[in-house]
Design a protein around this motif. Structure first.
Motif, PDB file in Angstrom:
ATOM      1  N   LEU A 150      45.159  49.863  33.853  1.00  0.00           N
ATOM      2  CA  LEU A 150      46.179  48.991  33.825  1.00  0.00           C
ATOM      3  C   LEU A 150      47.184  48.883  34.550  1.00  0.00           C
ATOM      4  N   LYS A 151      47.636  50.119  35.079  1.00  0.00           N
ATOM      5  CA  LYS A 151      48.641  50.258  36.339  1.00  0.00           C
ATOM      6  C   LYS A 151      48.392  49.427  37.629  1.00  0.00           C
ATOM      7  N   LYS A 152      47.015  49.619  37.830  1.00  0.00           N
ATOM      8  CA  LYS A 152      46.439  48.732  39.002  1.00  0.00           C
ATOM      9  C   LYS A 152      46.608  47.217  38.644  1.00  0.00           C
ATOM     10  N   PHE A 153      46.026  46.954  37.554  1.00  0.00           N
ATOM     11  CA  PHE A 153      45.794  45.515  37.084  1.00  0.00           C
ATOM     12  C   PHE A 153      47.291  44.832  37.172  1.00  0.00           C
ATOM     13  N   ARG A 154      48.266  45.634  36.555  1.00  0.00           N
ATOM     14  CA  ARG A 154      49.573  45.130  36.625  1.00  0.00           C
ATOM     15  C   ARG A 154      50.208  44.797  38.198  1.00  0.00           C
ATOM     16  N   ARG A 155      50.007  46.013  38.855  1.00  0.00           N
ATOM     17  CA  ARG A 155      50.385  45.698  40.218  1.00  0.00           C
ATOM     18  C   ARG A 155      49.727  44.393  41.069  1.00  0.00           C
ATOM     19  N   GLY A 207      30.720  36.639  31.412  1.00  0.00           N
ATOM     20  CA  GLY A 207      30.553  37.968  32.157  1.00  0.00           C
ATOM     21  C   GLY A 207      31.413  38.281  33.419  1.00  0.00           C
ATOM     22  N   GLY A 208      31.374  37.135  34.111  1.00  0.00           N
ATOM     23  CA  GLY A 208      32.194  36.948  35.341  1.00  0.00           C
ATOM     24  C   GLY A 208      33.511  37.415  35.034  1.00  0.00           C
ATOM     25  N   ALA A 209      34.084  37.171  34.188  1.00  0.00           N
ATOM     26  CA  ALA A 209      35.560  37.654  33.776  1.00  0.00           C
ATOM     27  C   ALA A 209      35.510  39.361  33.827  1.00  0.00           C
ATOM     28  N   MET A 210      34.374  40.058  33.090  1.00  0.00           N
ATOM     29  CA  MET A 210      34.484  41.264  33.020  1.00  0.00           C
ATOM     30  C   MET A 210      34.358  41.959  34.554  1.00  0.00           C
ATOM     31  N   CYS A 211      33.562  41.294  35.318  1.00  0.00           N
ATOM     32  CA  CYS A 211      33.244  41.743  36.545  1.00  0.00           C
ATOM     33  C   CYS A 211      34.556  41.591  37.343  1.00  0.00           C
ATOM     34  N   LEU A 212      35.214  40.641  37.125  1.00  0.00           N
ATOM     35  CA  LEU A 212      36.507  40.338  37.926  1.00  0.00           C
ATOM     36  C   LEU A 212      37.625  41.377  37.564  1.00  0.00           C
ATOM     37  N   SER A 213      37.667  41.629  36.195  1.00  0.00           N
ATOM     38  CA  SER A 213      38.734  42.676  35.952  1.00  0.00           C
ATOM     39  C   SER A 213      38.553  44.084  36.596  1.00  0.00           C
ATOM     40  N   TYR A 214      37.090  44.420  36.969  1.00  0.00           N
ATOM     41  CA  TYR A 214      37.042  45.764  37.652  1.00  0.00           C
ATOM     42  C   TYR A 214      37.354  45.529  39.359  1.00  0.00           C
ATOM     43  N   TYR A 215      37.057  44.302  39.678  1.00  0.00           N
ATOM     44  CA  TYR A 215      37.479  43.987  41.015  1.00  0.00           C
ATOM     45  C   TYR A 215      38.962  43.958  41.269  1.00  0.00           C
ATOM     46  N   ILE A 216      39.580  43.431  40.286  1.00  0.00           N
ATOM     47  CA  ILE A 216      41.243  43.361  40.489  1.00  0.00           C
ATOM     48  C   ILE A 216      41.945  44.926  40.410  1.00  0.00           C
ATOM     49  N   THR A 217      41.079  45.915  39.637  1.00  0.00           N
ATOM     50  CA  THR A 217      41.655  47.016  39.769  1.00  0.00           C
ATOM     51  C   THR A 217      40.821  48.096  40.603  1.00  0.00           C
ATOM     52  N   ARG A 218      40.040  47.575  41.524  1.00  0.00           N
ATOM     53  CA  ARG A 218      39.448  48.112  42.439  1.00  0.00           C
ATOM     54  C   ARG A 218      38.582  49.477  42.118  1.00  0.00           C
ATOM     55  N   GLN A 219      38.030  49.091  41.150  1.00  0.00           N
ATOM     56  CA  GLN A 219      36.981  50.050  40.442  1.00  0.00           C
ATOM     57  C   GLN A 219      35.515  49.667  40.479  1.00  0.00           C
ATOM     58  N   ARG A 220      34.861  50.184  41.644  1.00  0.00           N
ATOM     59  CA  ARG A 220      33.637  50.071  41.964  1.00  0.00           C
ATOM     60  C   ARG A 220      32.420  50.510  41.070  1.00  0.00           C
ATOM     61  N   PRO A 255      45.677  36.552  32.063  1.00  0.00           N
ATOM     62  CA  PRO A 255      45.621  37.828  30.958  1.00  0.00           C
ATOM     63  C   PRO A 255      46.678  38.862  31.293  1.00  0.00           C
ATOM     64  N   ASN A 256      47.146  39.644  30.413  1.00  0.00           N
ATOM     65  CA  ASN A 256      48.368  40.608  30.768  1.00  0.00           C
ATOM     66  C   ASN A 256      47.639  41.970  30.303  1.00  0.00           C
ATOM     67  N   THR A 257      48.369  42.992  30.507  1.00  0.00           N
ATOM     68  CA  THR A 257      47.786  44.482  30.046  1.00  0.00           C
ATOM     69  C   THR A 257      47.613  44.644  28.517  1.00  0.00           C
ATOM     70  N   GLN A 258      48.318  43.687  27.600  1.00  0.00           N
ATOM     71  CA  GLN A 258      48.216  43.810  26.182  1.00  0.00           C
ATOM     72  C   GLN A 258      46.845  42.851  25.618  1.00  0.00           C
ATOM     73  N   ASN A 259      46.556  41.832  26.472  1.00  0.00           N
ATOM     74  CA  ASN A 259      45.565  40.953  25.684  1.00  0.00           C
ATOM     75  C   ASN A 259      44.156  40.678  26.534  1.00  0.00           C
ATOM     76  N   ILE A 293      41.367  33.601  33.269  1.00  0.00           N
ATOM     77  CA  ILE A 293      40.221  33.733  32.580  1.00  0.00           C
ATOM     78  C   ILE A 293      39.778  32.290  31.753  1.00  0.00           C
ATOM     79  N   VAL A 294      38.652  31.892  31.814  1.00  0.00           N
ATOM     80  CA  VAL A 294      38.434  30.516  31.416  1.00  0.00           C
ATOM     81  C   VAL A 294      37.921  30.458  29.973  1.00  0.00           C
ATOM     82  N   THR A 295      38.391  30.020  28.876  1.00  0.00           N
ATOM     83  CA  THR A 295      38.065  29.893  27.705  1.00  0.00           C
ATOM     84  C   THR A 295      37.868  28.366  27.252  1.00  0.00           C
ATOM     85  N   THR A 296      37.371  28.027  26.125  1.00  0.00           N
ATOM     86  CA  THR A 296      37.250  26.882  25.481  1.00  0.00           C
ATOM     87  C   THR A 296      38.087  26.840  23.930  1.00  0.00           C
ATOM     88  N   SER A 297      38.922  25.774  23.869  1.00  0.00           N
ATOM     89  CA  SER A 297      39.630  25.659  22.805  1.00  0.00           C
ATOM     90  C   SER A 297      38.638  25.242  21.537  1.00  0.00           C
TER      91      SER A 297
END
Length: 284
Positions: free
Chosen positions: A100-105, A41-54, A129-133, A114-118
């Protein structure tokens, strides 16, 4: 000025606290981090921080926490599991699409993982992560055996599970990359330690033909406790700033109500502002 890192623990519904912390950062335009790592869930929150979407993560959790299509014990034996991550991503895309434009920039001159487990080794895999995945990777980092679909396939080939199983608070990952000033957002109090559970034992038995993964389920509580003990110690010259609730949040991983969510969000917001002001004085 030393380069700074941001490390974010997961927490399912407890991530409402994280949403508050990051919104507190955004309210003060506090974006000093060159490395950022999010779990579940921290990764989802991070994605909006990256794009500055409060308030996006806050709004999502506030509107779907009691939606039976998203989370319901009645669905635990369904194909989607108790927590329907596809529904979560669909809701987020429809109501709060990531810019996604802000994400890329924003990602251009920073390292975001983003942390995952094999599924194959039980070891952590840190995905850039990139804008596609990005949505698939966020799902992968949140994929809990028995509670969601169980496995997420990213880029058509990599089988992944929740990053919290193998590296719940990836502070040592940040240190290994050379960062000596690290902010850690945690969703359990400092004194919290995990214990052996029947779910872990069941997971170990379920994956008995995969010894590495089976062993991970047997020892997952030890992994959390080890990093919690690590964070209790001084690691000078490395400076670790922790944003951590004094007590257990009103919201638990899988249960809450609107009032509890609002309380925990506000608490996180206040601690986020407090930390941003403290670090701004030191940095600038």
């Amino acid at each position: 000025m030393r380069k700074m890192a941001l490390v974010i623990q997961g927490g399912t519904l407890r991530s409402i606290f994280t949403a508050g912390v990051l919104d507190g950062f955004m309210s003060l335009r506090f974006f000093p981090f060159h490395y950022m790592a999010g779990v579940s869930g921290g990764a989802m929150c991070l994605s909006y921080y990256i794009t500055r979407q409060r308030k996006c993560a806050y709004d999502i959790l506030l509107n779907i926490f009691n939606d039976a299509e998203f989370i319901s014990w009645k669905n635990i034996f369904s194909e989607e599991g108790m927590i329907n991550l596809d529904y979560l991503i669909k809701y987020a895309k429809q109501n709060h699409p990531t810019d996604l434009k802000k994400f890329r920039r924003f990602s251009k001159n920073r390292l975001i993982e983003i942390v995952t487990t094999s599924y194959y080794t039980g070891k952590p895999i840190y995905i850039v992560p990139n804008t596609q995945n990005v949505f698939d990777v966020i799902k992968a980092s949140s994929t809990l055996p028995f509670l969601t679909k169980g496995i997420q396939i990213v880029d058509d080939k990599i089988k992944l599970l929740d990053g919290g199983w193998s590296d719940p608070i990836p502070v040592r990952r940040a240190i290994s990359l050379g960062y000596k000033e690290i902010v850690v957002i945690r969703t359990y109090p400092k004194e919290h330690r995990e214990n052996w559970t029947y779910m872990s034992k069941f997971g170990s038995y379920w994956h008995k033909n995969n010894p590495d993964l089976s062993n991970l389920f047997d020892t997952d509580y030890e992994i959390y406790n080890e990093v919690a003990d690590f964070l209790d110690k001084d690691h000078s010259p490395i400076k670790i700033h922790q944003i951590i609730p004094d007590d257990y949040l009103a919201t638990t991983s899988y249960s809450t109500n609107k009032k509890k969510l609002q309380i925990d969000y506000r608490y996180g917001f206040e601690l986020g502002v407090e930390m941003a002001l403290k670090l701004k004085r030191r940095i600038f």
